[in-house]
Design a protein around this motif. Structure first.
Motif, PDB file in Angstrom:
ATOM      1  N   LEU A  20       3.102   5.972  -2.767  1.00  0.00           N
ATOM      2  CA  LEU A  20       4.228   6.891  -2.935  1.00  0.00           C
ATOM      3  C   LEU A  20       4.976   6.738  -4.255  1.00  0.00           C
ATOM      4  CD1 LEU A  20       5.571   6.783   0.720  1.00  0.00           C
ATOM      5  CD2 LEU A  20       4.224   8.583  -0.364  1.00  0.00           C
ATOM      6  N   LEU A  21       4.948   5.535  -4.847  1.00  0.00           N
ATOM      7  CA  LEU A  21       5.692   5.314  -6.090  1.00  0.00           C
ATOM      8  C   LEU A  21       4.825   4.786  -7.228  1.00  0.00           C
ATOM      9  CD1 LEU A  21       9.066   3.874  -4.731  1.00  0.00           C
ATOM     10  CD2 LEU A  21       8.599   6.177  -5.568  1.00  0.00           C
ATOM     11  N   GLY A  22       3.543   4.557  -6.959  1.00  0.00           N
ATOM     12  CA  GLY A  22       2.634   4.138  -8.019  1.00  0.00           C
ATOM     13  C   GLY A  22       2.684   2.668  -8.381  1.00  0.00           C
ATOM     14  N   THR A  23       3.415   1.861  -7.619  1.00  0.00           N
ATOM     15  CA  THR A  23       3.498   0.425  -7.895  1.00  0.00           C
ATOM     16  C   THR A  23       3.858  -0.316  -6.614  1.00  0.00           C
ATOM     17  OG1 THR A  23       4.539  -1.304  -9.246  1.00  0.00           O
ATOM     18  CG2 THR A  23       5.943   0.539  -8.568  1.00  0.00           C
ATOM     19  N   ASP A  24       3.413  -1.561  -6.532  1.00  0.00           N
ATOM     20  CA  ASP A  24       3.861  -2.383  -5.414  1.00  0.00           C
ATOM     21  C   ASP A  24       4.868  -3.425  -5.895  1.00  0.00           C
ATOM     22  OD1 ASP A  24       2.108  -3.986  -6.777  1.00  0.00           O
ATOM     23  OD2 ASP A  24       0.875  -4.493  -5.048  1.00  0.00           O
ATOM     24  N   MET A  25       5.269  -3.324  -7.164  1.00  0.00           N
ATOM     25  CA  MET A  25       6.269  -4.218  -7.762  1.00  0.00           C
ATOM     26  C   MET A  25       7.580  -3.440  -7.871  1.00  0.00           C
ATOM     27  SD  MET A  25       6.155  -7.416  -8.724  1.00  0.00           S
ATOM     28  CE  MET A  25       4.394  -7.595  -8.911  1.00  0.00           C
ATOM     29  N   LEU A  26       8.224  -3.199  -6.734  1.00  0.00           N
ATOM     30  CA  LEU A  26       9.445  -2.394  -6.698  1.00  0.00           C
ATOM     31  C   LEU A  26      10.618  -3.138  -7.315  1.00  0.00           C
ATOM     32  CD1 LEU A  26       9.022  -1.037  -3.066  1.00  0.00           C
ATOM     33  CD2 LEU A  26       8.510   0.165  -5.213  1.00  0.00           C
ATOM     34  N   THR A  27      11.493  -2.387  -7.989  1.00  0.00           N
ATOM     35  CA  THR A  27      12.701  -2.924  -8.622  1.00  0.00           C
ATOM     36  C   THR A  27      13.901  -2.078  -8.187  1.00  0.00           C
ATOM     37  OG1 THR A  27      12.594  -1.506 -10.570  1.00  0.00           O
ATOM     38  CG2 THR A  27      11.331  -3.585 -10.659  1.00  0.00           C
ATOM     39  N   ARG A  28      15.092  -2.496  -8.610  1.00  0.00           N
ATOM     40  CA  ARG A  28      16.292  -1.692  -8.317  1.00  0.00           C
ATOM     41  C   ARG A  28      16.178  -0.286  -8.904  1.00  0.00           C
ATOM     42  NH1 ARG A  28      22.290  -3.335  -7.331  1.00  0.00           N
ATOM     43  NH2 ARG A  28      21.979  -5.205  -6.089  1.00  0.00           N
ATOM     44  N   ALA A  29      15.467  -0.151  -9.999  1.00  0.00           N
ATOM     45  CA  ALA A  29      15.306   1.168 -10.620  1.00  0.00           C
ATOM     46  C   ALA A  29      14.551   2.136  -9.702  1.00  0.00           C
ATOM     47  CB  ALA A  29      14.576   1.034 -11.955  1.00  0.00           C
ATOM     48  N   GLU A  87       0.835  -1.212   0.000  1.00  0.00           N
ATOM     49  CA  GLU A  87       0.000   0.000   0.000  1.00  0.00           C
ATOM     50  C   GLU A  87       0.866   1.257   0.000  1.00  0.00           C
ATOM     51  OE1 GLU A  87      -3.163   2.234   2.959  1.00  0.00           O
ATOM     52  OE2 GLU A  87      -2.938   0.060   3.114  1.00  0.00           O
ATOM     53  N   GLU A  88       1.887   1.260   0.821  1.00  0.00           N
ATOM     54  CA  GLU A  88       2.803   2.403   0.906  1.00  0.00           C
ATOM     55  C   GLU A  88       3.525   2.610  -0.430  1.00  0.00           C
ATOM     56  OE1 GLU A  88       6.199   3.808   4.119  1.00  0.00           O
ATOM     57  OE2 GLU A  88       5.942   1.660   3.746  1.00  0.00           O
ATOM     58  N   ALA A  89       3.985   1.520  -1.040  1.00  0.00           N
ATOM     59  CA  ALA A  89       4.686   1.614  -2.325  1.00  0.00           C
ATOM     60  C   ALA A  89       3.751   2.137  -3.417  1.00  0.00           C
ATOM     61  CB  ALA A  89       5.253   0.251  -2.716  1.00  0.00           C
ATOM     62  N   ARG A  90       2.522   1.633  -3.456  1.00  0.00           N
ATOM     63  CA  ARG A  90       1.547   2.106  -4.466  1.00  0.00           C
ATOM     64  C   ARG A  90       1.255   3.590  -4.282  1.00  0.00           C
ATOM     65  NH1 ARG A  90      -0.500  -2.803  -3.325  1.00  0.00           N
ATOM     66  NH2 ARG A  90      -2.039  -2.009  -1.846  1.00  0.00           N
ATOM     67  N   VAL A 140      14.914   2.285  -6.384  1.00  0.00           N
ATOM     68  CA  VAL A 140      15.685   2.581  -5.171  1.00  0.00           C
ATOM     69  C   VAL A 140      16.086   4.051  -5.109  1.00  0.00           C
ATOM     70  CG1 VAL A 140      17.861   2.105  -3.952  1.00  0.00           C
ATOM     71  CG2 VAL A 140      16.461   0.211  -4.809  1.00  0.00           C
ATOM     72  N   LYS A 141      16.415   4.637  -6.235  1.00  0.00           N
ATOM     73  CA  LYS A 141      16.826   6.056  -6.239  1.00  0.00           C
ATOM     74  C   LYS A 141      15.716   6.972  -5.722  1.00  0.00           C
ATOM     75  CE  LYS A 141      15.646   6.882 -11.133  1.00  0.00           C
ATOM     76  NZ  LYS A 141      14.284   6.593 -10.891  1.00  0.00           N
ATOM     77  N   ASP A 142      14.475   6.501  -5.727  1.00  0.00           N
ATOM     78  CA  ASP A 142      13.335   7.292  -5.272  1.00  0.00           C
ATOM     79  C   ASP A 142      12.864   6.920  -3.868  1.00  0.00           C
ATOM     80  OD1 ASP A 142      13.187   8.635  -7.788  1.00  0.00           O
ATOM     81  OD2 ASP A 142      12.151   6.889  -8.626  1.00  0.00           O
ATOM     82  N   PHE A 143      13.597   6.079  -3.187  1.00  0.00           N
ATOM     83  CA  PHE A 143      13.151   5.583  -1.889  1.00  0.00           C
ATOM     84  C   PHE A 143      13.172   6.635  -0.785  1.00  0.00           C
ATOM     85  CE2 PHE A 143      13.505   0.656  -2.063  1.00  0.00           C
ATOM     86  CZ  PHE A 143      12.616   0.641  -3.124  1.00  0.00           C
ATOM     87  N   ASP A 144      13.707   7.817  -1.071  1.00  0.00           N
ATOM     88  CA  ASP A 144      13.675   8.868  -0.055  1.00  0.00           C
ATOM     89  C   ASP A 144      12.247   9.325   0.230  1.00  0.00           C
ATOM     90  OD1 ASP A 144      13.420  10.099  -2.542  1.00  0.00           O
ATOM     91  OD2 ASP A 144      14.720  11.784  -2.043  1.00  0.00           O
ATOM     92  N   VAL A 145      11.267   8.912  -0.581  1.00  0.00           N
ATOM     93  CA  VAL A 145       9.861   9.253  -0.316  1.00  0.00           C
ATOM     94  C   VAL A 145       9.292   8.456   0.853  1.00  0.00           C
ATOM     95  CG1 VAL A 145       9.391   9.937  -2.705  1.00  0.00           C
ATOM     96  CG2 VAL A 145       8.879   7.591  -1.967  1.00  0.00           C
ATOM     97  N   PHE A 146       9.937   7.340   1.203  1.00  0.00           N
ATOM     98  CA  PHE A 146       9.431   6.534   2.306  1.00  0.00           C
ATOM     99  C   PHE A 146       9.857   7.144   3.639  1.00  0.00           C
ATOM    100  CE2 PHE A 146       9.806   3.166  -1.040  1.00  0.00           C
ATOM    101  CZ  PHE A 146       8.440   2.977  -1.197  1.00  0.00           C
ATOM    102  N   PRO A 147       8.903   7.383   4.523  1.00  0.00           N
ATOM    103  CA  PRO A 147       9.252   7.955   5.834  1.00  0.00           C
ATOM    104  C   PRO A 147      10.211   7.038   6.586  1.00  0.00           C
ATOM    105  CG  PRO A 147       6.867   7.868   5.529  1.00  0.00           C
ATOM    106  CD  PRO A 147       7.484   7.114   4.393  1.00  0.00           C
TER     107      PRO A 147
END
Length: 150
Positions: A103-112, A98-101, A114-121
């Motif tokens: 903040l990043l629009g997907t729950d299928m996270l990849t290495r690509a 739910e958090e991934a969807r 990771v550069k955007d993971f600063d959005v996660f509290p």
């Protein structure tokens, strides 16, 4: 080199379903490799003040200075939180679907991603982890990241 303030750290490990087991295996690998900051062996101490590295994680954490300053590594994190647990000192909080969807629009996270993971509290002394997938959507890795130490 003396470490002052918190240090950021991150690790990729092969995927396994048990996040807690993955964390404990990673901690053991980092400890055995000596890939952490240990104040009692640091070069800023006088040569006759330095001590050999501890022989176990328990021995490491018996040291009062380590308890206060940490190791600036995954060794500062002791357990993975469950779905109903509240993030607390020295824990790692998994990224939820739910958090991934949200903040990043997907729950299928990849290495690509990771550069955007600063959005996660996140908080100091509380790590995060996320399951990363390959291009076919298969879980591939677990990524642990955070910052700790004083």
């Amino acid at each position: 080199m003396r470490v002052v303030g918190a240090s950021e750290w991150d690790y990729y490990v092969p995927h396994q379903k048990d996040l807690e087991a993955a964390l404990q295996q990673l901690r053991q690998q980092v400890f055995e490799a000596g890939d952490y900051y240990w104040v009692n062996g640091d070069e800023w101490l006088a040569k006759d003040s330095t001590e050999p590295l501890p022989q176990s994680l328990d021995e490491l954490w018996e040291d009062e200075l380590v308890q206060e300053a940490g190791t600036h590594s995954i060794l500062d994190i002791t357990r993975v939180l469950g779905p109903d647990d509240t993030p607390d000192y020295r824990t790692v909080e998994p990224v939820t679907g739910e958090e991934a969807r949200e903040l990043l629009g997907t729950d299928m996270l990849t290495r690509a991603h990771v550069k955007d993971f600063d959005v996660f509290p996140r908080s100091r002394w509380v790590g995060r982890c996320a399951v990363l997938h390959d291009d076919d959507g298969k879980p591939q890795e677990i990524y642990f990241w955070g910052h700790s130490g004083d």
